[in-house]
Structures are given as C-alpha cells and as structure tokens.
Design an enzyme around this catalytic site. Sequence first.
Site, PDB file in Angstrom:
ATOM      1  CE1 TYR A  33       1.302  -0.170   4.339  1.00  0.00           C
ATOM      2  CE2 TYR A  33       0.235   1.971   4.310  1.00  0.00           C
ATOM      3  CZ  TYR A  33       1.074   1.074   4.915  1.00  0.00           C
ATOM      4  OH  TYR A  33       1.716   1.420   6.073  1.00  0.00           O
ATOM      5  CE  LYS A 145       3.361   3.476   3.190  1.00  0.00           C
ATOM      6  NZ  LYS A 145       3.490   3.407   4.636  1.00  0.00           N
ATOM      7  CD  GLU A 177      10.825   2.038   9.569  1.00  0.00           C
ATOM      8  OE1 GLU A 177      10.496   3.020   8.893  1.00  0.00           O
ATOM      9  OE2 GLU A 177      10.649   0.865   9.179  1.00  0.00           O
ATOM     10  CG  LEU A 201       8.531   2.868   4.133  1.00  0.00           C
ATOM     11  CD1 LEU A 201       8.188   1.622   3.322  1.00  0.00           C
ATOM     12  CD2 LEU A 201       7.267   3.604   4.536  1.00  0.00           C
TER      13      LEU A 201
END
Length: 282
Positions: A33, A145, A177, A201
């Site tokens: 996504y 993702k 992250e 990401l």
Amino acid sequence: MENIAYYNGVTGPIEQMMVPMNDRACFFGDGVYDAMFTWNHVPMAMDDHLARFYRSAKKVDIEVPVPVDELRALVLSLVSRVDSPTAMVYVQVTRGIGPRGHAYRFAGERASLWAFVRPDVLDPMDRDYRCITMEDTRFLHCDIKTINLLPSVIYAQRAEEHGCDETILHRGERVTECAHSNVHILKDGALRTAPCDHLILPGITRAHRIAQCRQMGIPVIEEPFTVAELMDADEVFFTSCSALCCRVREIDGRPVGGQDPELIARIQRAAWDEVLEETRQA
Ligand code: PLP
C-alpha cells in the site's frame, strides 16, 4: 461526500464497501500500500508516493492492474469527491482473488486495486511529542510497504498504553525507525538519520526533509545511530506523510532534545512552506 472508497472499479462510502473473502489480503496480507495526505484538496508528493507504491509492488511480484497515469487520475477523482480539504489518501494492491493457497497460481488473473480518501488532519508541529522505545522484531524487508502490519499495530498500541504518540524501534543498539514514521536526530548542527536499507521504509517525508536540509546548508548524515545517541541528541523528531516534522521531547519517560530549538524551528518552517507552495491552487 464525507469519504469515498474504491475496490476493483466499484466506489462508495467506505462503510458500505464489501470485498470478497477470497481476496488474498484476507488470508495472507498479500499486498502492498501507500498513503499520502491532502492539503487544500491537493495530494502532497503524490508522484513520489505512487512511484514507491509501484516499487513496493514490483518487489513482491505484484503487477498493479493500471498504469501510473490511470492511478493518478483515479486518486485525483476520488479526492475531488471528498468534502474535506485535508484527508488521508490510501492506495493498496493485493495479489488478487482466489481460493486460499500460498503460491501465486491460486491468485487469479488480476491483482485487486483498493483506495480510499477520508478526512484527516496533519499532526500539529506546535506541540511536543512523547515516545517509547521497543526492540524492532519485524522482518528484514522493511523497505517494502507491505500490508502485514501486525508488529506496527502492537508498537502503536504500546505507545498509546503509555500515553505516548509513537514507538521508536531499535535492533540492539541501532535505532531503525518508528511504528509508522521515520525518526531523526539533530546533533551539532547536522541532521542524522538511518540509511535507506532493508531495515527502514524509505519515507517520502524523510526524503523531503533531507532535501530541504541540504538546500538550507544543513549537513545530512545518513548513517546508523544508536539509542544512546538518540537520548543525547540536541533534537529528536519523527516524520511521515501526516507528521511533517514532529519534535520529540520525552522518550521512555526521560526528557530528550530541546538543545537546538532554532534549527528544528527552521526545518519545521521549511516543511510548512513546502506544503503551502505545493498545494496552492492556481
Ligand atoms: N516508516 C514506517 C514504518 C511507516 O509506516 C511510515 C509511514 O507510513 C513511514 C516510515 C513514513 O513514510 P512517509 O513519510 O512516506 O509517510
């Protein structure tokens, strides 16, 4: 409309949309996504987000069933039908519809395309944020993702249970992250942020903040940093499409940052200027 959703050619309010149980999203989370934010009815950094969407799909061998120009037109048409000028735009592709079976051959001919637009607000930049830390136990393909977000769901839940806004993740000493954003530090006038490898990401907002820092003459160091360096940073902030530059002032109940308010204010101002510039309607 208040919100709008799309699934394989059908549109309607998201609460009324039905998807087949055999869509591989349901059994395998077999899809990817992307998400972006609108301001003044304009999706920000749309081309960057759509490019990452196609890259993610390619990494897991899913062919997005429409070319990028068609997807861009679809997104803009959905955005134009939603009343709220600020909204979350979500696009998703799953491997298709077919009886449950792990290999691709069960997936049917065509991937499924999903989208929705719903009112949302940007995280304000004029307040301080609080975080917790947790060991990053996700898999080793965090650059994709994927819709498999169970670890992130747990991390976000733990943050909420602690009355916090985000969970900062680390693998051993190395900060990676957050549950749903990238984390960065300022130290001695430079921006330090984890490199884009398989452990994070590659955030679109991260890339925009880096580009702006470089333009402003702020040195950027894309190298791993540690939890100790995080706690000792001059400033800490996280970014995502809905969090343009959110300043963190507490981690695990301990005060952090607060040592370079001018620099973080400059980065926040630049972030905001970019939104106004990009979303100004002709
Ligand atoms: N890292 C993770 C795990 C995320 O889920 C997100 C956003 O969803 C980000 C980073 C930030 O990415 P972006 O700036 O493209 O929204």
